[in-house]
Scaffold this active site. Structure first.
Site, short mmCIF file in Angstrom:
data_model
loop_
_atom_site.label_atom_id
_atom_site.label_comp_id
_atom_site.label_asym_id
_atom_site.label_seq_id
_atom_site.Cartn_x
_atom_site.Cartn_y
_atom_site.Cartn_z
N GLU A 314 49.33 50.39 28.50
CA GLU A 314 48.08 51.16 28.50
C GLU A 314 47.82 51.82 29.85
O GLU A 314 46.73 51.75 30.40
CB GLU A 314 46.91 50.26 28.08
CG GLU A 314 47.09 49.71 26.68
CD GLU A 314 45.91 48.88 26.16
OE1 GLU A 314 45.19 48.31 26.99
OE2 GLU A 314 45.73 48.83 24.93
N ASP A 388 46.24 42.91 18.49
CA ASP A 388 45.26 42.91 19.57
C ASP A 388 43.96 42.19 19.17
O ASP A 388 42.95 42.86 18.94
CB ASP A 388 44.96 44.36 19.98
CG ASP A 388 44.18 44.43 21.28
OD1 ASP A 388 44.09 43.41 21.96
OD2 ASP A 388 43.67 45.52 21.60
N GLU A 416 35.40 41.33 21.27
CA GLU A 416 35.59 42.79 21.27
C GLU A 416 35.64 43.37 19.86
O GLU A 416 35.03 44.40 19.59
CB GLU A 416 36.90 43.12 22.02
CG GLU A 416 37.27 44.59 21.95
CD GLU A 416 38.60 44.90 22.67
OE1 GLU A 416 39.17 43.99 23.30
OE2 GLU A 416 39.05 46.05 22.60
O1 GCW Z 1 42.16 44.57 23.54
C1 GCW Z 1 42.60 45.61 24.34
C2 GCW Z 1 41.35 46.08 24.98
C3 GCW Z 1 41.53 46.58 26.38
C4 GCW Z 1 42.32 45.56 27.16
C5 GCW Z 1 43.68 45.39 26.50
C6 GCW Z 1 44.53 44.32 27.17
C7 GCW Z 1 42.09 44.92 29.45
O2 GCW Z 1 40.79 47.07 24.16
O3 GCW Z 1 40.25 46.78 26.93
O4 GCW Z 1 42.45 45.90 28.52
O5 GCW Z 1 43.52 44.99 25.17
O6 GCW Z 1 44.54 43.21 26.66
O7 GCW Z 1 45.15 44.58 28.17
#
Ligand code: GCW
Length: 723
Positions: A314, A388, A416
């Protein structure tokens, strides 16, 4: 209908009530599960008072002092009056605490076998006679073992347990039990829904907020032994001397509680902080820079735990920027930490939109070939599932697949993807499901819990008075810590403890609240992503439904994951599709691959299913899908009614707070169901069965709702157009 009008007024009412209250809010959530109110609802008060008449903590380290303080404050609250300390005479009812090295009394007891089983961090609780007196003993091999034992004894009293035949030996199953804070240096918290960061960087190191100590106490009460202070989307500045002094001040507060400090390392720090031209892990100047930096950290934080790293994920920098591997990157830091006993937790959360394969396959494809290439002090940190932190995912196929690399499992305590601050979702069942899943990596019984060395939880803690943004979110911090200590604990047992400590031992409270908690996660799964669907949330902030989200980076969109079309729904991950199923060991692989044996809960994760196809239940996919959305909404309504029945049994402050949030959840569960069903209907073109509660609005109406971008509490009220 204006779906958000009602929740807005409830929130406003709560605010007004709080402001009008003449006395300090006694049940404002600050005390967490460590409330230590008189055990008035217990028939055991007299028994406890007789069993605990004198507090004898032998030894004087900061940790043993913390144990003594906790016991004296806790017992004074629970029993209604302070119990006297040691004097020259040992009395019946003595509570004796110490290690064999600090306490002559403990050293003289026949506890050698128990203490061996307790290990470095564990403890022994025993009711036995000491010098002719009836006593209770808390013994450990270390101060922190005694401290953990003190909290365990207090928990027994808080949960109304008998002490007479007390004989407990407890040792943590996992060595690393860590909270990961996604806290930024500017005080914001990524995916935080409980206010700004707890770390007041501006006033550290000189000003020490008393909350830091209470934070450490809460963690020690669960056996959490590490805290990663900073976001994995890292800022190199935390490694600069001015910040390290602040980190050292926090570490000093946490140290007596057995809580070690860790930091996230930004891979490009040698450039940003060190002024080097490269961060190439094989460059000798880069290696020297990290060695020097790590030495500097240990100079100010001698028990520093190590680094967590998110690299080439990311947008974060990493070794692949220099055509090096993840192992090269991890080993660079590990080499610098090794002389000090520090570790690297290297995250496996990597995926790239440039790689054409199914996103959920990519971490396995990337890391399995590197098994054996990491230094001894590197652990690979793997999220519970391959996507995720969704309401439900299968376990990550990396568990069991890296026989030469120790793994640590990362779960998300902050919700989240599960309704953030307001929705009630008790997450212990999610984690229990994964921990108990059998990978078959070494034959039957190779559960995920047996494939890991540690558990890391992305914290849900902020500076809100109640720490977690809602009363029930506290239960997830609690459950995380308890499972990290003992992954064999059941969600039911954890909920039972937490309710008794947080609310009451009254069975009229414990029973209904436990039922609500245990049903809550499945309710969220049902109204958000039933039958194995995943990642159907709105873009960016992930709050509210967005099954239509498309465009931009494909592997972060809903349509990528749902694969809805006129034929059916779901992602084909069998051999005819992405073959992600092939990453599991054979019996699991076959179970997931076959339509006859795939658990219904994961059906659409692994299979593209025709709308009209009959499932094992005898119902078609369409019927089953609708049933699940409906069940989610019904469960929330039932939770609201159940909670409503507790008025008068739960203090008014918390009763109303929870009630208000359940109203929000009710409105939003319907929003989820209706928006999703309206969207699927546009593909299936199938009718809703008679009696089914039809979506309140058209699909277009749901699609044009806009939430503000990633606000702290992303209600959509301000942008909700009139129907
Ligand atoms: O779940 C996703 C989130 C990001 C997060 C990423 C990760 C810290 O949307 O905000 O970044 O995973 O785990 O690195």
């Amino acid at each position: 209908m204006r779906p958000f009008a009602s929740c807005r007024s409830v929130v406003a009412c709560c605010v007004l009530l709080a402001a009008a209250s003449p006395r300090p809010a006694v049940e404002d959530g600050y005390d967490l599960w460590l409330r230590y109110r008189l055990v008035g609802d217990s028939g055991r008060l007299a028994e406890y008072r007789a069993a605990l008449t004198q507090l004898v903590v032998e030894g004087d380290s900061p940790t043993l002092r913390a144990a003594r303080d906790e016991l004296s404050v806790g017992l004074a609250g629970l029993l209604g009056s302070a119990i006297p300390g040691a004097d020259s005479v040992l009395r019946d009812g003595a509570l004796i605490a110490g290690t064999p090295a600090t306490s002559r009394l403990v050293a003289g007891l026949p506890l050698a076998d128990d203490l061996r089983r307790a290990g470095d961090e564990g403890f022994v609780l025993r009711a036995l006679r000491v010098r002719g007196r009836q006593a209770i003993v808390i013994a450990g091999n270390s101060g922190v073992g005694v401290l953990y034992g003190a909290f365990a004894l207090l928990r027994l009293i808080q949960t109304d347990s008998p002490l007479r035949d007390l004989a407990v030996v407890s040792a943590p199953a996992l060595r690393l039990r860590l909270l990961d804070h996604w806290d930024n240096l500017d005080g914001t918290v990524e995916r935080g829904y409980a206010g700004p960061s707890l770390w007041d960087w501006a006033h550290l190191p000189d000003s020490i907020d008393p909350r830091y100590r209470d934070y450490a106490r809460a963690n020690a009460s669960l056996g959490i032994n590490g805290t990663v202070l900073t976001n994995v989307n890292a800022d190199a500045r935390v490694l600069a001397p001015a910040f390290l002094a602040k980190v050292a001040a926090l570490a000093a507060v946490f140290r007596p509680y057995g809580l070690r400090v860790y930091l996230t390392a930004r891979f490009s720090a040698p450039i940003e902080l060190g002024g080097l031209a490269t961060a190439d892990p094989l460059d000798s100047a880069v290696r020297a820079w990290w060695r020097g930096k790590v030495d500097e950290i240990y100079h100010v934080v001698p028990d520093f735990g190590g680094f967590v790293v998110k690299a080439n994920s990311e947008g974060q920098p990493g070794p692949q920027d220099y055509r090096r591997t993840h192992a090269d990157g991890a080993n660079l830091l590990a080499e610098a930490l090794a002389p000090h006993g520090g570790i690297v937790m290297w995250r496996a959360f990597v995926y790239s939109s440039e790689v054409p394969t199914d996103r959920v396959r990519q971490a396995y494809d990337e890391f399995v070939p590197l098994d054996g290439a990491f230094r001894d002090n590197v652990l690979l940190q793997v999220k519970n599932g391959p996507l995720d932190f969704q309401p439900r995912e299968p376990f990550h196929p990396l568990f069991g697949a890296m026989s030469r690399t120790p793994l640590i499992m990362e779960v998300q305590i902050t919700k989240e993807y599960l309704g953030q601050d307001t929705h009630l979702a008790f997450l212990a069942p999610t984690w229990e499901e994964v921990l108990r899943a059998d990978t078959y990596s070494h034959g039957a019984g190779s559960t995920v819990a047996r494939q890991i060395r540690g558990l890391a939880g992305v914290a849900n803690i902020g500076s809100d008075r109640d720490w977690c943004g809602s009363d029930f979110n506290q239960a997830n911090w609690y459950a995380f810590g308890r499972l990290a200590w003992d992954p064999g604990l059941s969600s039911t047992a954890i909920a039972d403890e937490w309710i008794r400590m947080t609310f009451s031992n009254d069975p009229r409270v414990v029973g209904p609240v436990q039922a609500m908690m245990l049903a809550s996660r499945e309710a969220v799964v049902n109204y958000m992503t039933p039958l194995g669907l995943a990642h159907q949330m709105a873009r960016g902030h992930h709050y509210g439904p967005g099954p239509w989200v498309s465009g931009g980076r494909a592997d972060q969109t809903s349509v990528y994951f749902n694969r809805a079309d006129s034929a059916g729904l779901g992602f084909d991950r069998t051999a005819s599709g992405s073959n992600a199923v092939g990453q599991y060991f054979p019996p699991v692989r076959n179970r997931f691959a076959s339509r006859d044996s795939v658990p219904e809960t994961l059906l659409l994760w692994f299979h593209h299913v025709r709308w009209n196809e009959r499932l094992r239940s005898g119902r078609t996919l369409w019927e089953e899908l609708l049933r699940h959305y409906e069940a989610g909404v019904d469960t929330v309504r039932w939770m609201e009614r159940t909670w409503g029945g507790l008025e008068g049994l739960v203090d008014a402050e918390r009763f109303h707070r929870v009630q208000g949030f359940l109203r929000i959840q009710d409105v939003e569960a319907r929003w989820w169901r209706d928006a999703s069903v309206a969207y699927w209907e546009s593909f299936s073109h199938l009718p809703l069965p008679p009696g089914y509660e039809a979506p309140a609005h058209s699909l277009d109406w749901y699609r044009q709702l806009r939430c503000p971008p990633d606000p702290r509490k992303p209600r959509c009220e301000t942008v909700m157009p009139a129907p």
